[in-house]
Write an enzyme that holds these catalytic residues in place. Structure first.
Site, PDB file in Angstrom:
ATOM      1  N   SER A  99       0.832  -1.199   0.000  1.00  0.00           N
ATOM      2  CA  SER A  99       0.000   0.000   0.000  1.00  0.00           C
ATOM      3  C   SER A  99       0.872   1.256   0.000  1.00  0.00           C
ATOM      4  O   SER A  99       1.619   1.498  -0.931  1.00  0.00           O
ATOM      5  CB  SER A  99      -0.953  -0.041   1.185  1.00  0.00           C
ATOM      6  OG  SER A  99      -1.867   1.032   1.155  1.00  0.00           O
ATOM      7  N   ASP A 240      -1.388   0.716  -4.212  1.00  0.00           N
ATOM      8  CA  ASP A 240      -2.273  -0.298  -4.793  1.00  0.00           C
ATOM      9  C   ASP A 240      -3.622   0.270  -5.215  1.00  0.00           C
ATOM     10  O   ASP A 240      -4.538  -0.497  -5.535  1.00  0.00           O
ATOM     11  CB  ASP A 240      -2.460  -1.477  -3.832  1.00  0.00           C
ATOM     12  CG  ASP A 240      -3.207  -1.113  -2.565  1.00  0.00           C
ATOM     13  OD1 ASP A 240      -2.940  -0.021  -2.008  1.00  0.00           O
ATOM     14  OD2 ASP A 240      -4.040  -1.917  -2.102  1.00  0.00           O
TER      15      ASP A 240
END
Length: 473
Positions: A99, A240
């Site tokens: 992330s 992401d």
């Protein structure tokens, strides 16, 4: 390896090889034992642009094959795109991503055929990993059929049907591409709605962009780009693609919880589920019921599931980072918009840009019209987990400890311990201390009556945490 607010996280050097094979196998075993999959079933694997992600993905594919499942390689793409394809096929999936966290770290997000795993699944996967850790010897990477094109096409179809045709015509929108897997899809979707798209800052090396605590470097870039290119807005996402970033016509970023709030009003939500860290003004900013939760998508999803079980309709949620989830099918502009109960950056970005286009006002004016309390957030990086735990234990030990810690700022009026410590000060300002759930970081969130007061309070809060940690050395 450790499960945090969203998936398994750890250092890339630790996750490459044995650990990724271990947890992929443990997940496959859990799916088979729980009845969420049977031998031979498909399982999807996606990844972000981190340097370590291809190797971790290949290792997981090999492990999943040996565990009796049939992996499908979905390539580099946004997490919500992978989740949507998994829901359509009714199959489990893994997303290899860290992330927004630093490039030397990575992680795995796990999805059952019906959506994200919950905390019980996390415990079961961890137990499986413990049970097989001494017997798992094979870490051989594997390859699989590639369905990147099909997965992206489904996600594009969803987002190209959300707004009326040409609804962003006349807007010039910058896309900060950096290393987010959403970058090329943003270009396609925005151009589809008639916007003039200006690609910005594309990088072939991974750049960690935290949309909840936007760095001064990122803000400086956006404030330079906005006047240089005559932009009406700048959009981006984390690594992401499940957390949105939107900056107004001056390059100033909008808070993620405001983006989620705009999406809630755009959808016509009846129930909004959001963590305690989201702005305290959300309850009064729309005609919906609000449920507050701990931080992390599993808790937001649990809150949405409770609302659905209670017979509620038009249920959605969002996190303070702006990632927006839908638990119900909504009807938008007369068109159905199916549920996607995982964080998504595209919905809040499109809803926010549409709000500005419909109002025919600058994005800064649209944001200001909500009149939320001024909020700010930031984090201390490389803050050891043990130090975070010791600080929180000290603050929770007694009211006297908490009052003494905050004495340089103000007195304590009340506190909430839902997730971290959220303190309402005697003068009405709010300060919230919370350890990150997936990185060695300590976060601070504040609210105040003005932007300058919020920034000052944030600096004071970060300073108190820093001084406390230094005093222990």
């Amino acid at each position: 390896m450790k499960f945090g607010t969203s998936g398994l996280r750890g250092l890339s050097v630790d996750l490459v090889g044995r650990a990724s094979a271990l947890y992929a196998t443990a997940f496959a075993n859990h799916l088979l034992k729980s009845g969420h999959a049977k031998r031979g079933d498909l399982i999807l694997v996606g990844r972000d642009f981190r340097e370590s992600s291809p190797a971790i993905s290949a290792t997981c594919i090999g492990a999943l094959k040996r565990a009796g499942l049939t992996p499908i390689d979905c390539g580099t793409l946004p997490t919500p795109a992978l989740a949507l394809y998994g829901l359509q096929l009714k199959t489990a999936s893994l997303m290899i991503t860290g992330s927004h966290i630093p490039a030397d770290r990575n992680g795995i997000k796990f999805y059952r055929p019906d959506g994200e795993i919950d905390k019980q699944d996390e415990m079961a996967i961890s137990a499986e990993a413990t049970a097989i850790i001494d017997t798992l010897l094979d870490e051989t990477p594997g390859n699989a059929e590639n369905r990147t094109a099909q997965t992206e096409a489904l996600f594009l179809e969803r987002n190209k049907a959300l707004l009326p045709a040409g609804s962003l015509a006349g807007l010039t929108i910058g896309v900060y591409q950096h290393s987010t897997v959403a970058r090329d899809l943003f270009d396609q979707v925005l151009a589809h709605y008639g916007a003039r798209v200006v690609p910005l800052g594309r990088s072939e090396s991974f750049i960690p962009v935290d949309t909840e605590a936007v760095s001064t470097e990122t803000i400086s870039l956006m404030k330079a780009w906005a006047p240089e290119h005559g932009l009406d807005a700048i959009v981006s996402a984390d690594g992401d693609g499940d957390r949105p970033l939107v900056a107004d016509e001056t390059g100033e970023p909008l808070r993620g919880d405001l983006l989620g709030l705009i999406a809630a009003n755009f959808l016509g939500a009846d129930v909004v589920v959001t963590p305690v860290t989201s702005n305290s003004g959300i309850e009064a900013a729309g005609s919906y019921a609000v449920t507050r939760t701990r931080v992390g998508s599993p808790y937001v999803i649990a809150g949405m599931d409770e609302a659905i079980a209670a017979g509620k309709a038009n249920v959605m949620g969002f996190e303070a980072n702006g990632g927006t989830l839908t638990a119900s099918r909504f009807t938008v502009e007369g068109r159905p918009f199916d549920a996607l109960p995982t964080r998504d950056s595209f919905l809040p970005i499109l809803a926010t840009l549409y709000a500005a286009a419909q109002a025919k006002k600058p994005l800064s004016a649209v944001a200001g019209s909500y009149r939320l309390p001024f909020a700010a957030a930031d984090r201390l990086e490389n803050f050891p987990v043990e130090t975070s735990a010791a600080l929180m234990a000290s603050l929770r030990a007694s009211d006297a400890n908490l009052a003494g810690f905050l004495a340089p700022i103000a007195g304590v009026a009340s506190k909430s311990d839902i997730d971290g410590l959220r303190v309402t000060l005697a003068d009405g300002r709010i300060i919230h201390f919370r350890p990150s759930g997936n990185a060695p970081e300590m976060r601070c969130y504040v609210e105040a009556g003005s932007e300058s007061e919020a920034k000052a309070l944030l600096e004071q809060g970060l300073g108190l945490m820093r001084a406390w940690a230094n005093a222990r050395i």
